[in-house]
Structure formats: C-alpha cells, structure tokens
Design a protein around this motif. Structure first.
Motif, PDB file in Angstrom:
ATOM      1  N   GLY A 261    -129.685  18.554   2.876  1.00 52.57           N
ATOM      2  CA  GLY A 261    -129.807  17.703   1.695  1.00 52.57           C
ATOM      3  C   GLY A 261    -130.875  18.225   0.761  1.00 52.57           C
ATOM      4  N   SER A 262    -130.687  17.977  -0.525  1.00 56.87           N
ATOM      5  CA  SER A 262    -131.652  18.406  -1.530  1.00 56.87           C
ATOM      6  C   SER A 262    -132.091  17.196  -2.335  1.00 56.87           C
ATOM      7  N   TYR A 263    -133.415  17.062  -2.507  1.00 56.54           N
ATOM      8  CA  TYR A 263    -133.965  15.885  -3.176  1.00 56.54           C
ATOM      9  C   TYR A 263    -134.965  16.332  -4.245  1.00 56.54           C
ATOM     10  N   PRO A 264    -134.591  16.205  -5.539  1.00 53.44           N
ATOM     11  CA  PRO A 264    -135.453  16.692  -6.621  1.00 53.44           C
ATOM     12  C   PRO A 264    -136.734  15.882  -6.747  1.00 53.44           C
ATOM     13  N   LEU A 265    -137.764  16.522  -7.255  1.00 55.29           N
ATOM     14  CA  LEU A 265    -139.048  15.872  -7.471  1.00 55.29           C
ATOM     15  C   LEU A 265    -139.228  15.576  -8.957  1.00 55.29           C
ATOM     16  N   HIS A 266    -140.221  14.722  -9.276  1.00 50.70           N
ATOM     17  CA  HIS A 266    -140.487  14.421 -10.680  1.00 50.70           C
ATOM     18  C   HIS A 266    -140.984  15.660 -11.420  1.00 50.70           C
ATOM     19  N   HIS A 267    -141.769  16.465 -10.727  1.00 50.84           N
ATOM     20  CA  HIS A 267    -142.204  17.740 -11.291  1.00 50.84           C
ATOM     21  C   HIS A 267    -141.238  18.817 -10.800  1.00 50.84           C
ATOM     22  N   PRO A 268    -141.281  20.017 -11.380  1.00 48.91           N
ATOM     23  CA  PRO A 268    -140.329  21.063 -10.962  1.00 48.91           C
ATOM     24  C   PRO A 268    -140.361  21.300  -9.460  1.00 48.91           C
ATOM     25  N   GLY A 269    -139.171  21.419  -8.889  1.00 49.24           N
ATOM     26  CA  GLY A 269    -139.074  21.684  -7.462  1.00 49.24           C
ATOM     27  C   GLY A 269    -138.229  20.654  -6.749  1.00 49.24           C
ATOM     28  N   ALA A 270    -138.067  20.868  -5.453  1.00 47.58           N
ATOM     29  CA  ALA A 270    -137.241  19.970  -4.652  1.00 47.58           C
ATOM     30  C   ALA A 270    -137.649  20.078  -3.191  1.00 47.58           C
ATOM     31  N   HIS A 271    -137.296  19.034  -2.428  1.00 46.50           N
ATOM     32  CA  HIS A 271    -137.448  19.067  -0.984  1.00 46.50           C
ATOM     33  C   HIS A 271    -136.067  19.281  -0.370  1.00 46.50           C
ATOM     34  N   ILE A 272    -135.981  20.220   0.553  1.00 51.36           N
ATOM     35  CA  ILE A 272    -134.743  20.495   1.266  1.00 51.36           C
ATOM     36  C   ILE A 272    -134.891  19.935   2.672  1.00 51.36           C
ATOM     37  N   ALA A 273    -133.955  19.070   3.069  1.00 54.18           N
ATOM     38  CA  ALA A 273    -133.981  18.483   4.410  1.00 54.18           C
ATOM     39  C   ALA A 273    -132.895  19.125   5.262  1.00 54.18           C
ATOM     40  N   LEU A 274    -133.279  19.612   6.427  1.00 57.43           N
ATOM     41  CA  LEU A 274    -132.355  20.206   7.391  1.00 57.43           C
ATOM     42  C   LEU A 274    -132.344  19.315   8.631  1.00 57.43           C
ATOM     43  N   ILE A 275    -131.179  18.848   9.040  1.00 63.50           N
ATOM     44  CA  ILE A 275    -131.068  17.916  10.158  1.00 63.50           C
ATOM     45  C   ILE A 275    -130.008  18.406  11.140  1.00 63.50           C
ATOM     46  N   GLY A 276    -130.391  18.488  12.411  1.00 72.37           N
ATOM     47  CA  GLY A 276    -129.448  18.906  13.447  1.00 72.37           C
ATOM     48  C   GLY A 276    -129.995  18.632  14.832  1.00 72.37           C
ATOM     49  N   LEU A 277    -129.146  18.742  15.836  1.00 69.49           N
ATOM     50  CA  LEU A 277    -129.557  18.480  17.213  1.00 69.49           C
ATOM     51  C   LEU A 277    -130.263  19.672  17.850  1.00 69.49           C
ATOM     52  N   ASP A 278    -129.902  20.879  17.430  1.00 70.11           N
ATOM     53  CA  ASP A 278    -130.480  22.096  17.995  1.00 70.11           C
ATOM     54  C   ASP A 278    -131.769  22.419  17.248  1.00 70.11           C
ATOM     55  N   ARG A 279    -132.898  22.038  17.825  1.00 69.14           N
ATOM     56  CA  ARG A 279    -134.192  22.200  17.161  1.00 69.14           C
ATOM     57  C   ARG A 279    -134.480  23.664  16.805  1.00 69.14           C
ATOM     58  N   ALA A 280    -134.224  24.562  17.736  1.00 71.40           N
ATOM     59  CA  ALA A 280    -134.502  25.978  17.492  1.00 71.40           C
ATOM     60  C   ALA A 280    -133.648  26.519  16.343  1.00 71.40           C
ATOM     61  N   ARG A 281    -132.387  26.127  16.324  1.00 69.67           N
ATOM     62  CA  ARG A 281    -131.493  26.594  15.264  1.00 69.67           C
ATOM     63  C   ARG A 281    -131.913  26.043  13.907  1.00 69.67           C
ATOM     64  N   VAL A 282    -132.313  24.775  13.856  1.00 62.97           N
ATOM     65  CA  VAL A 282    -132.773  24.188  12.603  1.00 62.97           C
ATOM     66  C   VAL A 282    -134.017  24.915  12.096  1.00 62.97           C
ATOM     67  N   LYS A 283    -134.910  25.282  13.000  1.00 66.50           N
ATOM     68  CA  LYS A 283    -136.108  26.021  12.597  1.00 66.50           C
ATOM     69  C   LYS A 283    -135.760  27.403  12.048  1.00 66.50           C
ATOM     70  N   ASP A 284    -134.778  28.067  12.664  1.00 62.89           N
ATOM     71  CA  ASP A 284    -134.343  29.373  12.163  1.00 62.89           C
ATOM     72  C   ASP A 284    -133.797  29.257  10.737  1.00 62.89           C
ATOM     73  N   ILE A 285    -132.981  28.230  10.506  1.00 65.34           N
ATOM     74  CA  ILE A 285    -132.422  28.034   9.166  1.00 65.34           C
ATOM     75  C   ILE A 285    -133.531  27.677   8.184  1.00 65.34           C
ATOM     76  N   GLY A 286    -134.538  26.941   8.651  1.00 70.78           N
ATOM     77  CA  GLY A 286    -135.672  26.616   7.796  1.00 70.78           C
ATOM     78  C   GLY A 286    -136.396  27.856   7.315  1.00 70.78           C
ATOM     79  N   LEU A 287    -136.545  28.844   8.193  1.00 69.21           N
ATOM     80  CA  LEU A 287    -137.189  30.107   7.799  1.00 69.21           C
ATOM     81  C   LEU A 287    -136.353  30.834   6.754  1.00 69.21           C
ATOM     82  N   GLU A 288    -135.031  30.772   6.916  1.00 65.05           N
ATOM     83  CA  GLU A 288    -134.142  31.403   5.943  1.00 65.05           C
ATOM     84  C   GLU A 288    -134.252  30.723   4.578  1.00 65.05           C
ATOM     85  N   VAL A 289    -134.277  29.394   4.578  1.00 62.93           N
ATOM     86  CA  VAL A 289    -134.410  28.648   3.322  1.00 62.93           C
ATOM     87  C   VAL A 289    -135.757  28.946   2.674  1.00 62.93           C
TER      88      VAL A 289
END
Length: 312
Positions: A261-289
């Motif tokens: 999910g992507s959630y815009p901020l009032h100032h330039p930028g956004a927060h990207i939320a990654l949600i999944g059951l496989d903690r290690a895999r979510v962390k790997d995708i977080g590094l890619e993002v």
C-alpha cells in the motif's frame, strides 16, 4: 453600639468546614470473578481467520458521535492475525440489525456489534439480535447482581422509581441462549456471544476497548506464525513517480500473499506499507523498495509513532 471580636483563624476554618457539604464516599473497588474459559466455539483446532464489525447507532450516522470503535477493532484484528473484511454502520433499526447480523454471522468467523445496549428506548440491540437468531429475552441474574453491587454507593439508586429501575434492568435482558462472558473483573458489564461468533459490545469507547482487550482469552485466535508482519518504508518521491514500480512489484509478489500500500504525506513523499506472513520475505522486499525509491525503512518505534499520529 455593639462591637464584636474578630474570629480566630482556626474558628474561621472550622466555620467554613461546617458549611461545606460532606465529601462523597469513594466508589468501591470492584473485583468480580471472570467467567471460565469455554470450549472453542468454532470447533477444536479451528481459529478465527476473518472478522466484521457492525457499528449500531443513529448518533454515528447523524454526526453527533465520532466512531472510534471500528478503528480500535481494526487494530485489534491486525495485531492478532485476523483479517477484518468488513465494517458497517447502521441505524438503530430492527430490520437493519436483523439483516446485517444474520449475513455477517453466516460469512465471517468473528463479528462484533458496538452500541445500542443501554436503558433507553433506542437501545434495541439485545432485543433485535434475539429476534435475529430466534431467541427469547431473559434477565441474567448474575449481571443484575453485579450491576447492583457496582452502583450501591450511588445516592440516586435509592431514589429511582420502579419504572426507572425496570429501564436499568434492560441492560441485563439478553438473548436467552447467548453466552454471558464476564471478561473484566472491575466492570459489571459482560460480553454476550451469540452463535459462537457474534460478540455484543457497548458503544462507549473506553468500555468497548476494555472488554475487547479482555476478551482475547475467550477467542480462538491465530497462532503467532499465522499473524501478518508489517514493514513501513518512507520515500521522498511523489506517488506519481513511484506508481509504476509499485504496480509491477505488487503483481510480482501477489502470489506470495504480500500486499503493498502507498499512503501520501502532506509534504512531498509517501509511506509504503508491506504486509505478509513471511517476515524474512517482507524484509527482503523492503530492502528492494528502499533501494529503488530512494527510501528508508522505518524502525518499529517510528512505525508505532506514525500509526499513533494518524489516530489523532
């Protein structure tokens, strides 16, 4: 001409003390026993996977009261590994309560209602839900006893008319086949569960939260490894610049049951939320993002602070 001597300081204090009303006696500290934990209402080995919330009240729909309970329930579900799939707000209307409650109980593992269980004419939740599931209403003696004990220090209790006492007892008039679960030792209000799935909760946010939190031992919750992991990444780039990458990434990881999910901020930028059951895999995708979007993975403390700020 008469004269009078000035009163001493101690006499003045004593005189003022006599004129002050007597302090109210402190409220008794409640320590009621909790209900024993019943058998799994879903069946041995099964646990709650999906949930829905039914928020009941004209005051929510007409803007007189801000609904805080659905947000609290959403966080409760996420933290306990339950997928909240639906939130509905409906009026204090019997037909609406009947239709929604039957539909939700049939479709979801865990359903809560909020509101409509007070003593006034528009508090029709207990009666409507009894009708919804073909039950009569019956006074619960233990609830009445706890109600009386919790209120015996209140002066107005002894001054109520018979009609007013009857109205108060309506808060202990439950669907006869419902489970009456006393989950918090310091309040008299129970949680009534119907069909092993639907839990009736009050609309007052502080009481709703206390009862929901204390209900956990009575629920067949998912195990720790079945609960999702959420990782947040901050990027200074605008959403339009990150949209193509996120679209491609979501298509790639969707088979892994990872949501982005992507959630815009009032100032330039956004927060990207990654949600999944496989903690290690979510962390790997977080590094890619983080790498692709010039971003930074937020710490758990930063994520908690961000979520707290959104609730304000």
């Amino acid at each position: 001409m008469s004269s009078s001597l000035p009163m001493s300081r101690s006499a003045v204090v004593a005189s003022q003390a006599e004129s002050q009303p007597s302090p109210k006696p402190p409220a008794p500290v409640m320590n009621f026993p909790n209900s024993p934990i019943p058998k799994n209402p879903l069946g041995e080995g099964r646990y709650i996977k999906t949930a829905a919330a039914l928020i009941i009240g004209d005051e929510i729909l007409n803007g007189n009261t801000l609904d805080r309970n659905s947000n609290y329930f959403a966080r409760f579900c996420f933290e306990n590994g339950i997928e909240l799939q639906r939130i509905e707000v409906i009026a204090d209307d019997e037909l609406e309560i009947l239709e929604a409650s039957r539909r939700m109980v049939q479709k979801y593992d865990f359903v809560i209602t909020s509101g409509g269980i007070g003593p006034t004419h528009d508090d029709i939740t207990y009666a409507s839900l009894a009708k919804s599931f073909g039950q009569e209403l019956k006074y619960n003696d233990e609830t009445i006893a706890r109600m009386e004990e919790a209120s015996r220090h209140r002066v107005w209790m002894s001054q109520q008319t018979e009609e007013q006492r009857t109205a108060r007892k309506r808060m202990a008039l439950f669907p006869e086949a419902g489970e009456v679960l006393f989950v918090a030792s310091d309040v008299w209000v129970p949680v009534v569960r119907l069909e092993g799935k639907l839990c009736i909760l009050p609309g007052i946010p502080s009481l709703f939260q206390k009862l929901l939190d204390n209900l956990k031992p009575f629920l067949p919750l998912p195990t720790e490894d079945a609960r999702p992991f959420r990782l947040q990444v901050f990027t200074p780039l605008p959403e339009s610049s990150i949209a193509p990458f996120l679209t491609a990434l979501q298509n790639r990881v969707k088979p892994e049951n990872i949501r982005i999910g992507s959630y815009p901020l009032h100032h330039p930028g956004a927060h990207i939320a990654l949600i999944g059951l496989d903690r290690a895999r979510v962390k790997d995708i977080g590094l890619e993002v983080e790498k692709e979007l010039q971003g930074r993975i937020l710490s758990a403390e930063e994520t908690d602070a961000m979520i707290k700020e959104k609730r304000q």
